[in-house]
Design a protein around this motif. Structure first.
Motif, mmCIF file in Angstrom:
data_model
loop_
_atom_site.group_PDB
_atom_site.id
_atom_site.type_symbol
_atom_site.label_atom_id
_atom_site.label_comp_id
_atom_site.label_asym_id
_atom_site.label_seq_id
_atom_site.Cartn_x
_atom_site.Cartn_y
_atom_site.Cartn_z
ATOM 1 N N VAL A 187 51.312 96.170 17.607
ATOM 2 C CA VAL A 187 51.892 95.053 18.358
ATOM 3 C C VAL A 187 52.446 95.599 19.674
ATOM 4 O O VAL A 187 53.477 96.286 19.687
ATOM 5 N N GLY A 188 51.756 95.351 20.758
ATOM 6 C CA GLY A 188 52.171 95.864 22.055
ATOM 7 C C GLY A 188 53.413 95.160 22.567
ATOM 8 O O GLY A 188 53.462 93.933 22.591
ATOM 9 N N VAL A 189 54.409 95.927 22.982
ATOM 10 C CA VAL A 189 55.638 95.337 23.513
ATOM 11 C C VAL A 189 55.611 95.270 25.036
ATOM 12 O O VAL A 189 56.559 94.765 25.659
ATOM 13 N N CYS A 190 54.545 95.796 25.643
ATOM 14 C CA CYS A 190 54.405 95.772 27.100
ATOM 15 C C CYS A 190 52.948 96.068 27.443
ATOM 16 O O CYS A 190 52.125 96.309 26.551
ATOM 17 N N ASP A 191 52.629 96.047 28.713
ATOM 18 C CA ASP A 191 51.285 96.388 29.207
ATOM 19 C C ASP A 191 50.206 95.540 28.530
ATOM 20 O O ASP A 191 50.445 94.395 28.190
ATOM 21 N N ASN A 192 49.009 96.100 28.330
ATOM 22 C CA ASN A 192 47.894 95.336 27.781
ATOM 23 C C ASN A 192 47.052 96.235 26.878
ATOM 24 O O ASN A 192 47.204 97.466 26.893
ATOM 25 N N PRO A 193 46.168 95.657 26.053
ATOM 26 C CA PRO A 193 45.388 96.475 25.115
ATOM 27 C C PRO A 193 44.601 97.595 25.784
ATOM 28 O O PRO A 193 44.500 98.697 25.230
ATOM 29 N N THR A 194 44.042 97.335 26.965
ATOM 30 C CA THR A 194 43.256 98.369 27.640
ATOM 31 C C THR A 194 44.093 99.601 27.927
ATOM 32 O O THR A 194 43.647 100.744 27.741
ATOM 33 N N TYR A 195 45.339 99.400 28.364
ATOM 34 C CA TYR A 195 46.239 100.528 28.626
ATOM 35 C C TYR A 195 46.423 101.365 27.369
ATOM 36 O O TYR A 195 46.349 102.596 27.398
ATOM 37 N N PHE A 196 46.669 100.704 26.238
ATOM 38 C CA PHE A 196 46.924 101.439 25.001
ATOM 39 C C PHE A 196 45.677 102.146 24.495
ATOM 40 O O PHE A 196 45.751 103.283 24.017
ATOM 41 N N TYR A 197 44.518 101.492 24.591
ATOM 42 C CA TYR A 197 43.282 102.148 24.160
ATOM 43 C C TYR A 197 43.011 103.399 25.004
ATOM 44 O O TYR A 197 42.615 104.449 24.479
ATOM 45 N N ASP A 198 43.235 103.290 26.309
ATOM 46 C CA ASP A 198 43.017 104.443 27.190
ATOM 47 C C ASP A 198 43.995 105.572 26.861
ATOM 48 O O ASP A 198 43.618 106.751 26.843
ATOM 49 N N THR A 199 45.267 105.209 26.623
ATOM 50 C CA THR A 199 46.271 106.220 26.289
ATOM 51 C C THR A 199 45.946 106.895 24.966
ATOM 52 O O THR A 199 46.045 108.123 24.834
ATOM 53 N N MET A 200 45.545 106.118 23.971
ATOM 54 C CA MET A 200 45.186 106.680 22.667
ATOM 55 C C MET A 200 44.006 107.637 22.788
ATOM 56 O O MET A 200 43.988 108.715 22.170
ATOM 57 N N ALA A 201 43.012 107.250 23.601
ATOM 58 C CA ALA A 201 41.840 108.111 23.790
ATOM 59 C C ALA A 201 42.241 109.418 24.484
ATOM 60 O O ALA A 201 41.754 110.494 24.130
ATOM 61 N N SER A 202 43.146 109.314 25.454
ATOM 62 C CA SER A 202 43.609 110.509 26.169
ATOM 63 C C SER A 202 44.350 111.450 25.230
ATOM 64 O O SER A 202 44.149 112.673 25.262
ATOM 65 N N ILE A 203 45.207 110.902 24.371
ATOM 66 C CA ILE A 203 45.961 111.719 23.425
ATOM 67 C C ILE A 203 45.029 112.363 22.410
ATOM 68 O O ILE A 203 45.162 113.551 22.077
ATOM 69 N N ALA A 204 44.062 111.580 21.913
ATOM 70 C CA ALA A 204 43.097 112.126 20.957
ATOM 71 C C ALA A 204 42.307 113.265 21.579
ATOM 72 O O ALA A 204 42.050 114.296 20.936
ATOM 73 N N ASN A 205 41.942 113.099 22.841
ATOM 74 C CA ASN A 205 41.212 114.159 23.547
ATOM 75 C C ASN A 205 42.070 115.405 23.691
ATOM 76 O O ASN A 205 41.596 116.535 23.502
ATOM 77 N N GLU A 206 43.368 115.207 24.015
ATOM 78 C CA GLU A 206 44.300 116.333 24.140
ATOM 79 C C GLU A 206 44.427 117.097 22.821
ATOM 80 O O GLU A 206 44.595 118.319 22.802
ATOM 81 N N MET A 207 44.329 116.365 21.716
ATOM 82 C CA MET A 207 44.488 116.978 20.399
ATOM 83 C C MET A 207 43.173 117.504 19.833
ATOM 84 O O MET A 207 43.130 118.015 18.714
ATOM 85 N N GLY A 208 42.093 117.357 20.612
ATOM 86 C CA GLY A 208 40.789 117.850 20.163
ATOM 87 C C GLY A 208 40.128 116.981 19.132
ATOM 88 O O GLY A 208 39.260 117.449 18.368
ATOM 89 N N ALA A 209 40.501 115.687 19.096
ATOM 90 C CA ALA A 209 39.965 114.785 18.078
ATOM 91 C C ALA A 209 38.988 113.768 18.660
ATOM 92 O O ALA A 209 38.603 112.829 17.965
ATOM 93 N N SER A 210 38.608 113.928 19.913
ATOM 94 C CA SER A 210 37.717 112.944 20.530
ATOM 95 C C SER A 210 36.273 113.212 20.131
ATOM 96 O O SER A 210 35.924 114.292 19.669
#
Length: 210
Positions: A187-210
């Motif tokens: 449940v997003g409390v701010c921004d929009n779904p695209t922002y969260f999907y992009d952030t999640m993908a960036s974090i997953a990439n940082e963790m080597g899970a992409s």
């Protein structure tokens, strides 16, 4: 929580507060710079997180929502780090450790991966305790619902559950055997779904899970 954790490891927390009163606070500081620190702090208030942050002895910097949107959270953190380094007045070396908004990076998301592992262990224990009266198929997680404001919670829980249920090639957690991964609802409390999907993908990439 971040301020308390910093104090636990001997670091001095410096926090950025996004508030519509930032301009009022800045103006008060400019026009009343002869007042004591206590007088200035009174303008910030003593409620909620502000009270707890002040109990931790945090240095609090403010910005307006507009400044936050124009500059971005990462740049604001960078500016504060640069200011801390530039204003070091005892001749020593200051090396700030930058934590992004919400602790939303690869390091921070490990906390939620560990939390998912703890949840799986608890569910396994509860399932074993009730095995005499409840079948394994009846004892499962169907949905996981949580709030997200910066993407770190969503990334950590998503990766944690994917790992627990073997969706990333790992061996399944014992509780997840013969079970399907629950559906996640962020449940997003701010921004929009695209922002969260992009952030999640960036974090997953940082963790080597992409």
């Amino acid at each position: 929580a971040t301020a308390a954790a910093a104090r636990m490891v001997g670091l001095s927390p410096s926090l950025i507060l996004r508030t519509r009163r930032a301009d009022e606070i800045h103006d008060h500081h400019r026009h009343h710079n002869d007042e004591t620190t206590a007088d200035y702090d009174d303008v910030l208030g003593f409620e909620g997180n502000i009270l707890f942050d002040r109990m931790m002895g945090s240095s609090i910097y403010t910005c307006t929502p507009g400044e936050y949107g124009r500059i971005g959270s990462n740049k604001l953190v960078e500016h504060v780090c640069d200011y801390i380094i530039a204003t070091k007045d005892d001749g020593g070396i200051s090396k700030p450790y930058a934590i992004p908004v919400g602790g939303s990076n690869g390091v921070g998301s490990w906390g939620y991966i560990n939390a998912v592992d703890e949840l799986m262990n608890q569910m396994e224990s509860m399932e074993q305790d009730s095995s005499s009266s409840t079948s394994s198929s009846d004892f499962n997680l169907d949905h996981v619902v949580f709030a997200t404001g910066s993407g770190g919670t969503a990334a950590g829980i998503s990766l944690g559950l994917s790992m627990a249920y073997g969706n990333l090639g790992q061996k399944k957690h014992p509780f997840a055997t013969d079970k399907s991964c629950p559906k996640l609802h962020a449940v997003g409390v701010c921004d929009n779904p695209t922002y969260f999907y992009d952030t999640m993908a960036s974090i997953a990439n940082e963790m080597g899970a992409s």
